[in-house]
Write a protein that holds these residues in place. Structure first.
Motif, PDB file in Angstrom:
ATOM      1  N   GLY A 285      -8.251  -1.457   2.316  1.00  0.00           N
ATOM      2  CA  GLY A 285      -7.815  -0.858   1.056  1.00  0.00           C
ATOM      3  C   GLY A 285      -6.491  -1.425   0.587  1.00  0.00           C
TER       4      GLY A 285
ATOM      5  N   THR B 225       2.376   2.016  -3.398  1.00  0.00           N
ATOM      6  CA  THR B 225       1.470   2.720  -4.313  1.00  0.00           C
ATOM      7  C   THR B 225       1.374   4.197  -3.940  1.00  0.00           C
ATOM      8  N   GLY B 226       1.444   4.488  -2.646  1.00  0.00           N
ATOM      9  CA  GLY B 226       1.419   5.882  -2.205  1.00  0.00           C
ATOM     10  C   GLY B 226       2.637   6.646  -2.688  1.00  0.00           C
TER      11      GLY B 226
ATOM     12  N   TYR C  84     -10.779  -2.940  -2.947  1.00  0.00           N
ATOM     13  CA  TYR C  84     -10.768  -3.246  -1.516  1.00  0.00           C
ATOM     14  C   TYR C  84     -10.857  -4.751  -1.292  1.00  0.00           C
TER      15      TYR C  84
ATOM     16  N   GLY D  41      -4.492   0.443  -1.658  1.00  0.00           N
ATOM     17  CA  GLY D  41      -3.599   1.508  -2.100  1.00  0.00           C
ATOM     18  C   GLY D  41      -4.286   2.553  -2.965  1.00  0.00           C
ATOM     19  N   VAL D  42      -3.470   3.305  -3.679  1.00  0.00           N
ATOM     20  CA  VAL D  42      -3.923   4.414  -4.505  1.00  0.00           C
ATOM     21  C   VAL D  42      -3.255   4.311  -5.867  1.00  0.00           C
ATOM     22  N   ARG D  43      -3.908   4.868  -6.861  1.00  0.00           N
ATOM     23  CA  ARG D  43      -3.315   4.927  -8.194  1.00  0.00           C
ATOM     24  C   ARG D  43      -3.682   6.252  -8.859  1.00  0.00           C
TER      25      ARG D  43
ATOM     26  N   GLU E   6      -7.265   7.976  -7.355  1.00  0.00           N
ATOM     27  CA  GLU E   6      -8.401   7.193  -6.886  1.00  0.00           C
ATOM     28  C   GLU E   6      -7.895   5.991  -6.095  1.00  0.00           C
ATOM     29  N   ASP E   7      -8.716   5.541  -5.137  1.00  0.00           N
ATOM     30  CA  ASP E   7      -8.314   4.378  -4.360  1.00  0.00           C
ATOM     31  C   ASP E   7      -8.493   3.112  -5.190  1.00  0.00           C
TER      32      ASP E   7
ATOM     33  N   VAL F 274       0.835  -1.203   0.000  1.00  0.00           N
ATOM     34  CA  VAL F 274       0.000   0.000   0.000  1.00  0.00           C
ATOM     35  C   VAL F 274       0.871   1.255   0.000  1.00  0.00           C
TER      36      VAL F 274
END
Length: 261
Positions: free
Chosen positions: A69, A10-11, A46, A71-73, A42-43, A7
């Motif tokens: 969650g 990705t951040g 999940y 992560g983010v992309r 966007e997240d 996670v």
């Protein structure tokens, strides 16, 4: 812990993209007609271990469930087509669009590109061209013995030639607009290309049908706010540091487990 590492990875990737967008904005702070970009995130999917509203017993439901969650992309980048400030240059072929619209530029392959950069000059044939020598569309040629060039707010180009007592109209600059300017493809050299997302160009006279008016002897500065970009850069740096801290903490926890097992 492996999940936390992923996670955070990705951040870090998302904040690296954000910093790249900010750096490009700051690099083009003095580029005429440049429109700043903003990164959109966007997240990700999940991992649902317990469904919200699921039954905990035959009589009771889970109020929130268990959703983790991943992560983010980066969802995309978007051009912000807000108006830049106008800078007076007093050069007769400098033009700024005060409002919506784009100059039409003819490419070497005959296709049309679009620009907010109003830095124009004349080539050896007297044709109005960009700084890269690409002609304005529709093509306008200035006679050799021209003493004065006047460009009206509606795009009408008039010249006063040597020996003449009244100006002569030599052409009209038309502007193009799009339903979704943010959907245009940036191709460099201050140019944009039409896409299916932008919609087809709506060509018209400057100052009419929602198109902006032309200001001769002026240029539109970039709409980049240095203060805003610096604040965004500080926020991005802090977010990057926090994600790096999570990776460091997760690594220490894994090391501790390896020593105790």
């Amino acid at each position: 812990m492996n999940g936390a590492l992923w996670v955070s990875k990705t951040g870090l990737s998302a904040q690296d993209t954000a910093l790249r967008v900010i750096s490009n904005n700051l690099a083009n702070v003095s580029t005429m007609g440049f429109k700043r970009d903003r990164a959109m995130f966007e997240d990700m999917l999940y991992q649902i271990d317990k469904q919200p509203g699921g039954l905990s017993t035959q009589e009771y439901q889970l109020p929130s469930g268990l959703q983790l969650g991943t992560g983010v992309r980066t969802a995309g980048t978007q051009k912000v087509f807000s108006q830049g400030t106008l800078q007076v240059t007093e050069q007769p072929l400098d033009m700024a669009i005060n409002g919506q619209g784009f100059f039409q530029i003819t490419m070497p392959d005959g296709s049309i590109s679009y620009s907010r950069d109003g830095q124009f000059s004349l080539n050896s044939e007297g044709q109005i061209v960009t700084t890269n020598g690409l002609p304005l569309e529709p093509a306008i040629t200035i006679p050799e013995n021209t003493k004065n060039i006047t460009i009206g707010q509606d795009g009408v180009v008039s010249v006063l030639t040597a020996g003449a007592t009244s100006p002569t109209e030599v052409g009209t600059i038309q502007l193009a607009n799009f339903v979704n300017p943010a959907g245009l493809e940036a191709i460099g050299d201050n140019l944009f290309r039409e896409t299916t997302a932008s919609g087809t160009p709506q060509v018209g006279t400057a100052g009419l049908d929602g198109l902006g008016s032309l200001k001769q002897g002026s240029l539109e500065n970039s709409n980049v706010s240095v203060v805003e970009e610096m604040v965004n850069m500080i926020t991005t740096q802090r977010a990057y540091e926090m994600n790096s801290k999570v990776i460091s903490t997760a690594d220490q926890m894994l090391q501790y487990l390896g020593q105790t097992l």
